[in-house]
Design a protein around this motif. Structure first.
Motif, PDB file in Angstrom:
ATOM      1  N   LEU A  69       0.970  -7.687  -9.128  1.00 15.94           N
ATOM      2  CA  LEU A  69      -0.109  -7.600  -8.147  1.00 15.94           C
ATOM      3  C   LEU A  69      -0.831  -6.260  -8.242  1.00 15.94           C
ATOM      4  O   LEU A  69      -0.191  -5.219  -8.436  1.00 15.94           O
ATOM      5  CB  LEU A  69       0.449  -7.741  -6.729  1.00 15.94           C
ATOM      6  CG  LEU A  69       1.166  -9.050  -6.421  1.00 15.94           C
ATOM      7  CD1 LEU A  69       2.039  -8.896  -5.194  1.00 15.94           C
ATOM      8  CD2 LEU A  69       0.156 -10.157  -6.232  1.00 15.94           C
ATOM      9  N   TYR A  70      -2.137  -6.277  -8.094  1.00 16.65           N
ATOM     10  CA  TYR A  70      -2.949  -5.071  -7.956  1.00 16.65           C
ATOM     11  C   TYR A  70      -3.240  -4.924  -6.475  1.00 16.65           C
ATOM     12  O   TYR A  70      -3.699  -5.877  -5.833  1.00 16.65           O
ATOM     13  CB  TYR A  70      -4.253  -5.207  -8.746  1.00 16.65           C
ATOM     14  CG  TYR A  70      -5.180  -4.036  -8.577  1.00 16.65           C
ATOM     15  CD1 TYR A  70      -4.939  -2.844  -9.240  1.00 16.65           C
ATOM     16  CD2 TYR A  70      -6.296  -4.127  -7.761  1.00 16.65           C
ATOM     17  CE1 TYR A  70      -5.800  -1.762  -9.086  1.00 16.65           C
ATOM     18  CE2 TYR A  70      -7.157  -3.059  -7.601  1.00 16.65           C
ATOM     19  CZ  TYR A  70      -6.902  -1.879  -8.266  1.00 16.65           C
ATOM     20  OH  TYR A  70      -7.746  -0.810  -8.102  1.00 16.65           O
ATOM     21  N   GLU A  71      -2.955  -3.742  -5.896  1.00 15.19           N
ATOM     22  CA  GLU A  71      -3.072  -3.563  -4.448  1.00 15.19           C
ATOM     23  C   GLU A  71      -3.928  -2.352  -4.091  1.00 15.19           C
ATOM     24  O   GLU A  71      -3.938  -1.350  -4.801  1.00 15.19           O
ATOM     25  CB  GLU A  71      -1.686  -3.394  -3.827  1.00 15.19           C
ATOM     26  CG  GLU A  71      -0.810  -4.608  -4.030  1.00 15.19           C
ATOM     27  CD  GLU A  71       0.638  -4.410  -3.602  1.00 15.19           C
ATOM     28  OE1 GLU A  71       1.331  -5.435  -3.483  1.00 15.19           O
ATOM     29  OE2 GLU A  71       1.068  -3.264  -3.407  1.00 15.19           O
ATOM     30  N   VAL A  72      -4.621  -2.461  -2.961  1.00 17.70           N
ATOM     31  CA  VAL A  72      -5.439  -1.379  -2.403  1.00 17.70           C
ATOM     32  C   VAL A  72      -4.847  -1.025  -1.047  1.00 17.70           C
ATOM     33  O   VAL A  72      -4.551  -1.913  -0.243  1.00 17.70           O
ATOM     34  CB  VAL A  72      -6.912  -1.826  -2.239  1.00 17.70           C
ATOM     35  CG1 VAL A  72      -7.734  -0.728  -1.584  1.00 17.70           C
ATOM     36  CG2 VAL A  72      -7.499  -2.231  -3.584  1.00 17.70           C
ATOM     37  N   TYR A  73      -4.658   0.263  -0.780  1.00 17.26           N
ATOM     38  CA  TYR A  73      -4.031   0.748   0.449  1.00 17.26           C
ATOM     39  C   TYR A  73      -5.052   1.450   1.332  1.00 17.26           C
ATOM     40  O   TYR A  73      -5.855   2.238   0.848  1.00 17.26           O
ATOM     41  CB  TYR A  73      -2.898   1.730   0.119  1.00 17.26           C
ATOM     42  CG  TYR A  73      -1.771   1.052  -0.604  1.00 17.26           C
ATOM     43  CD1 TYR A  73      -0.678   0.582   0.091  1.00 17.26           C
ATOM     44  CD2 TYR A  73      -1.831   0.836  -1.973  1.00 17.26           C
ATOM     45  CE1 TYR A  73       0.346  -0.072  -0.560  1.00 17.26           C
ATOM     46  CE2 TYR A  73      -0.820   0.176  -2.634  1.00 17.26           C
ATOM     47  CZ  TYR A  73       0.260  -0.270  -1.917  1.00 17.26           C
ATOM     48  OH  TYR A  73       1.261  -0.939  -2.567  1.00 17.26           O
ATOM     49  N   LYS A  74      -4.977   1.180   2.627  1.00 12.80           N
ATOM     50  CA  LYS A  74      -5.862   1.805   3.615  1.00 12.80           C
ATOM     51  C   LYS A  74      -5.019   2.243   4.810  1.00 12.80           C
ATOM     52  O   LYS A  74      -4.038   1.589   5.146  1.00 12.80           O
ATOM     53  CB  LYS A  74      -6.922   0.808   4.105  1.00 12.80           C
ATOM     54  CG  LYS A  74      -7.802   0.241   3.022  1.00 12.80           C
ATOM     55  CD  LYS A  74      -8.789   1.258   2.541  1.00 12.80           C
ATOM     56  CE  LYS A  74      -9.704   0.633   1.492  1.00 12.80           C
ATOM     57  NZ  LYS A  74     -10.631   1.575   0.947  1.00 12.80           N
ATOM     58  N   PRO A  75      -5.412   3.347   5.495  1.00 11.48           N
ATOM     59  CA  PRO A  75      -4.704   3.761   6.707  1.00 11.48           C
ATOM     60  C   PRO A  75      -4.801   2.679   7.782  1.00 11.48           C
ATOM     61  O   PRO A  75      -5.807   1.977   7.873  1.00 11.48           O
ATOM     62  CB  PRO A  75      -5.439   5.017   7.155  1.00 11.48           C
ATOM     63  CG  PRO A  75      -6.247   5.451   5.981  1.00 11.48           C
ATOM     64  CD  PRO A  75      -6.508   4.247   5.145  1.00 11.48           C
ATOM     65  N   ALA A  76      -3.751   2.562   8.577  1.00 13.45           N
ATOM     66  CA  ALA A  76      -3.735   1.541   9.630  1.00 13.45           C
ATOM     67  C   ALA A  76      -3.560   2.173  11.002  1.00 13.45           C
ATOM     68  O   ALA A  76      -2.653   2.984  11.204  1.00 13.45           O
ATOM     69  CB  ALA A  76      -2.611   0.545   9.368  1.00 13.45           C
ATOM     70  N   PHE A  77      -4.403   1.799  11.926  1.00 13.99           N
ATOM     71  CA  PHE A  77      -4.289   2.138  13.343  1.00 13.99           C
ATOM     72  C   PHE A  77      -4.197   3.628  13.620  1.00 13.99           C
ATOM     73  O   PHE A  77      -3.572   4.046  14.587  1.00 13.99           O
ATOM     74  CB  PHE A  77      -3.087   1.420  13.968  1.00 13.99           C
ATOM     75  CG  PHE A  77      -3.061  -0.046  13.689  1.00 13.99           C
ATOM     76  CD1 PHE A  77      -4.020  -0.890  14.229  1.00 13.99           C
ATOM     77  CD2 PHE A  77      -2.086  -0.593  12.869  1.00 13.99           C
ATOM     78  CE1 PHE A  77      -4.003  -2.247  13.954  1.00 13.99           C
ATOM     79  CE2 PHE A  77      -2.057  -1.945  12.596  1.00 13.99           C
ATOM     80  CZ  PHE A  77      -3.017  -2.784  13.135  1.00 13.99           C
ATOM     81  N   ASN A  78      -4.765   4.470  12.743  1.00 11.98           N
ATOM     82  CA  ASN A  78      -4.723   5.927  12.924  1.00 11.98           C
ATOM     83  C   ASN A  78      -3.309   6.455  13.115  1.00 11.98           C
ATOM     84  O   ASN A  78      -3.087   7.416  13.854  1.00 11.98           O
ATOM     85  CB  ASN A  78      -5.602   6.357  14.103  1.00 11.98           C
ATOM     86  CG  ASN A  78      -6.950   6.840  13.656  1.00 11.98           C
ATOM     87  OD1 ASN A  78      -7.168   7.090  12.470  1.00 11.98           O
ATOM     88  ND2 ASN A  78      -7.849   6.975  14.591  1.00 11.98           N
ATOM     89  N   THR A  79      -2.348   5.804  12.482  1.00  9.44           N
ATOM     90  CA  THR A  79      -0.942   6.195  12.589  1.00  9.44           C
ATOM     91  C   THR A  79      -0.495   6.801  11.270  1.00  9.44           C
ATOM     92  O   THR A  79      -0.650   6.164  10.225  1.00  9.44           O
ATOM     93  CB  THR A  79      -0.065   4.966  12.918  1.00  9.44           C
ATOM     94  OG1 THR A  79      -0.567   4.370  14.110  1.00  9.44           O
ATOM     95  CG2 THR A  79       1.387   5.347  13.100  1.00  9.44           C
TER      96      THR A  79
END
Length: 159
Positions: A69-79
């Protein structure tokens, strides 16, 4: 006035870039266990820019499956240390016909298909461990066409 606007723009840009770096993934590699229909060993590698790869090796139907799998990560809920991720890839599998779906046919078969993934991942700060929950939509194409979604919980040691 123009120089003040330029200065404010540069300050805002630097603030954005510095905070986006604070939201980056806490690790480069992680290995662990994934529990779900496609349960097995999971390995992740994160590249620069919060993009990465995940590989899942799983025993299935008296055979095995390998998902990439190729995955993209983003911050979640300002946590801090909490990220959501999404991506896609493919799988290849080898399995026993007679075990799969109680098929009367004997022998082994080769399976190929497409996968997507969406999940939420938390990196524990005190110890190098992350925990994630995800959904893995799967579309087998060879030797038959089907579709299902696998939900899973994974625990990984990161380094």
């Amino acid at each position: 006035m123009k120089s003040t606007l330029k200065l404010l723009f540069v300050a805002a840009l630097l603030t954005f870039l510095s905070t986006s770096k604070l939201q980056a993934q806490d690790y480069k590699n992680a290995i662990g266990l994934r529990g779900g229909f496609w349960s097995g060993i999971t390995f992740k590698h994160i590249n620069a820019g919060n993009k990465g790869y995940e590989f899942i090796l799983s025993p299935r139907f008296r055979g095995f499956g390998l998902t990439g799998l190729y995955e993209v990560y983003k911050p979640a809920f300002n946590t801090p240390r909490l990220h959501w991720y999404y991506g896609g890839g493919a799988h290849i599998s080898s399995y026993n016909y007679s075990f799969y779906r109680n098929n009367e046919r004997t022998g082994t078969a080769l399976g190929l298909g497409a996968n997507g993934i969406i999940g939420l991942e938390y990196n524990i700060g005190a110890i190098p461990l992350n925990i994630s929950v995800d959904l893995l939509p799967t579309v087998p194409i060879v030797p038959f066409f089907d579709a299902y979604i696998d939900g899973a919980l994974s625990l990984r040691f990161y380094f």
